[in-house]
Enzyme design. Structure first.
Site, PDB file in Angstrom:
ATOM      1  N   LYS A   1       0.873  -1.188   0.000  1.00  0.00           N
ATOM      2  CA  LYS A   1       0.000   0.000   0.000  1.00  0.00           C
ATOM      3  C   LYS A   1       0.910   1.239   0.000  1.00  0.00           C
ATOM      4  CE  LYS A   1      -3.964   2.136   2.330  1.00  0.00           C
ATOM      5  NZ  LYS A   1      -3.380   3.508   2.396  1.00  0.00           N
TER       6      LYS A   1
ATOM      7  N   LYS B   1      -6.586  -7.883  -2.580  1.00  0.00           N
ATOM      8  CA  LYS B   1      -7.691  -7.734  -3.536  1.00  0.00           C
ATOM      9  C   LYS B   1      -8.036  -9.119  -4.047  1.00  0.00           C
ATOM     10  CE  LYS B   1      -5.669  -3.484  -5.214  1.00  0.00           C
ATOM     11  NZ  LYS B   1      -5.083  -2.752  -6.345  1.00  0.00           N
TER      12      LYS B   1
HETATM   13  N1  LIG Z   1      -2.129   2.888  -2.041  1.00  0.00           N
HETATM   14  C1  LIG Z   1      -2.029   1.794  -2.798  1.00  0.00           C
HETATM   15  O1  LIG Z   1      -0.943   1.263  -3.036  1.00  0.00           O
HETATM   16  C2  LIG Z   1      -3.274   1.222  -3.392  1.00  0.00           C
HETATM   17  C3  LIG Z   1      -4.471   1.936  -3.243  1.00  0.00           C
HETATM   18  C4  LIG Z   1      -5.644   1.410  -3.817  1.00  0.00           C
HETATM   19  C5  LIG Z   1      -6.915   2.103  -3.713  1.00  0.00           C
HETATM   20  O2  LIG Z   1      -7.003   3.188  -3.079  1.00  0.00           O
HETATM   21  C6  LIG Z   1      -8.062   1.506  -4.358  1.00  0.00           C
HETATM   22  C7  LIG Z   1      -9.338   2.107  -4.277  1.00  0.00           C
HETATM   23  C8  LIG Z   1     -10.397   1.481  -4.926  1.00  0.00           C
HETATM   24  F1  LIG Z   1     -11.613   2.030  -4.838  1.00  0.00           F
HETATM   25  C9  LIG Z   1     -10.239   0.303  -5.650  1.00  0.00           C
HETATM   26  C10 LIG Z   1      -8.977  -0.301  -5.727  1.00  0.00           C
HETATM   27  C11 LIG Z   1      -7.906   0.295  -5.072  1.00  0.00           C
HETATM   28  O3  LIG Z   1      -6.677  -0.336  -5.128  1.00  0.00           O
HETATM   29  C12 LIG Z   1      -5.577   0.194  -4.533  1.00  0.00           C
HETATM   30  N2  LIG Z   1      -4.418  -0.498  -4.650  1.00  0.00           N
HETATM   31  C13 LIG Z   1      -3.270  -0.016  -4.105  1.00  0.00           C
HETATM   32  N3  LIG Z   1      -2.121  -0.745  -4.245  1.00  0.00           N
END
Ligand SMILES: NC(=O)c1cc2c(=O)c3cc(F)ccc3oc2nc1N
Length: 329
Positions: free
Chosen positions: A118, A288
């Site tokens: 993240k 996810k």
């Molecule tokens: N900060 C991040 O590295 C990161 C943030 C999001 C998201 O904020 C995010 C928000 C959504 F509505 C959907 C998928 C997402 O996937 C995400 N994937 C990531 N790797």
């Protein structure tokens, strides 16, 4: 909504407005967000709920009455037909276990996750027409963001044209690497300017610049992680990231498709240990569901996607120190 009186609604709305104005002012005018997006969103949605339930309490200056729902600033507004939502957070492996059980129950069988770092930056949407970058925008309140296209032309790792004439939208995190952050603050200190508290604020302050020449001087980067409208044949998050990489987007190569919680916990332990040695800031791990069709089926709640969760690391300094003191005692 739990039964409350008009008077209670008025009081709660007033205190929400004060708090939201202060947070929005910090975010929009000082590039120094005081809270995570989803904390802001929860208060904002609660105010919307109260005003819907009790229309008589709406005031013309309520933040919900502003274009895009935020403090008006000088950027052109950009609608997000597919909202840029924030993510639900958990803070323990136990809660991750509960999330996994919830997913298995919803889906009816065990699921594979794409597990990603993240990145601690700010969300960015990139829209292409016939393979040309035509618009870049920030998340804003998720439904209306700010047009930062002129600045995106000065972010080196954003492809200005794609090797294929795709009309598509991708989203990712705009961030500033730790080295670029230290150098920027050093320069600012020498010039007697205020310094940025952390790389995330520095990235926000550099991307959300009205003068693209300022962005040009700042070393911003991106990690692209979402394909809003993936072409036929892309049915997995992991595959989407690989294909976006092939198209020239800067993606984070640490992402892994993992099927069991043990593997996920190992990944978390690995990157908790590696966190300080990374060249960019991370504040957790994102899980996810890898199957994009299942993501579609599960959809989103008003605020967050159902099919993903962010596991947040404890804050680096104070939390760890406090914990050590407790354990030492
Ligand atoms: N900060 C991040 O590295 C990161 C943030 C999001 C998201 O904020 C995010 C928000 C959504 F509505 C959907 C998928 C997402 O996937 C995400 N994937 C990531 N790797």
């Amino acid at each position: 909504m739990a039964e409350i009186t008009l008077d209670e609604a008025k009081k709660e709305a007033a205190s929400l407005r004060t708090q939201l104005n202060e947070w929005a002012d910090a975010y929009y005018s000082k590039d120094a967000p005081e809270v995570e997006d989803n904390v802001y969103d929860q208060s904002y949605n609660r105010l919307l709920e109260l005003e819907k339930e009790f229309p008589e309490i709406v005031t013309p200056d309520s933040i919900t009455q502003r274009v895009g729902g935020q403090i008006d600033n000088d950027f052109t507004k950009v609608e997000h037909p597919i909202p840029m939502l924030s993510m639900g957070d958990v803070f323990s492996k136990e809660e991750l276990k509960e999330f996994d059980q919830r997913m298995q129950k919803l889906v009816g069988h065990p699921v594979e996750y794409n597990v990603e770092l993240k990145i601690d930056g700010l969300s960015l949407s990139l829209e292409y027409e016939n393979g040309k970058l035509v618009r870049a925008s920030t998340r804003g309140n998720g439904y209306v963001g700010e047009d930062v296209t002129a600045n995106a032309h000065y972010i080196a790792d954003i492809p200005q044209t794609l090797p294929e004439p795709l009309t598509t939208e991708v989203r990712g995190e705009c961030y500033m690497g730790k080295e670029a952050f230290a150098k920027l603050n050093e320069e600012r200190e020498e010039q007697g300017l205020s310094v940025f508290a952390n790389p995330r604020n520095a990235a926000a302050g550099s991307l959300r610049q009205l003068d693209p020449k300022v962005t040009k001087k700042r070393q911003l980067s991106t990690f692209i992680y979402t394909w809003v409208n993936p072409p036929e044949g892309i049915t997995s998050q992991h595959q989407a990231i690989e294909r976006m990489h092939e198209l020239g987007f800067h993606t984070n190569e640490t992402g892994r498709k993992l099927a069991t919680l043990d593997e996920i916990f190992d990944f978390i332990d690995e990157y908790t240990a590696k966190r300080n040695s990374l060249t960019y800031g991370i504040d957790g791990i994102v899980l996810k569901i890898d199957d994009l069709n299942i993501e579609q089926e599960l959809g989103n709640t008003v605020k967050v996607p159902r099919w993903e969760i962010a596991y947040k690391f404890p804050p680096e300094e104070q939390e760890t120190i406090v914990r050590d003191i407790v354990w030492t005692v």
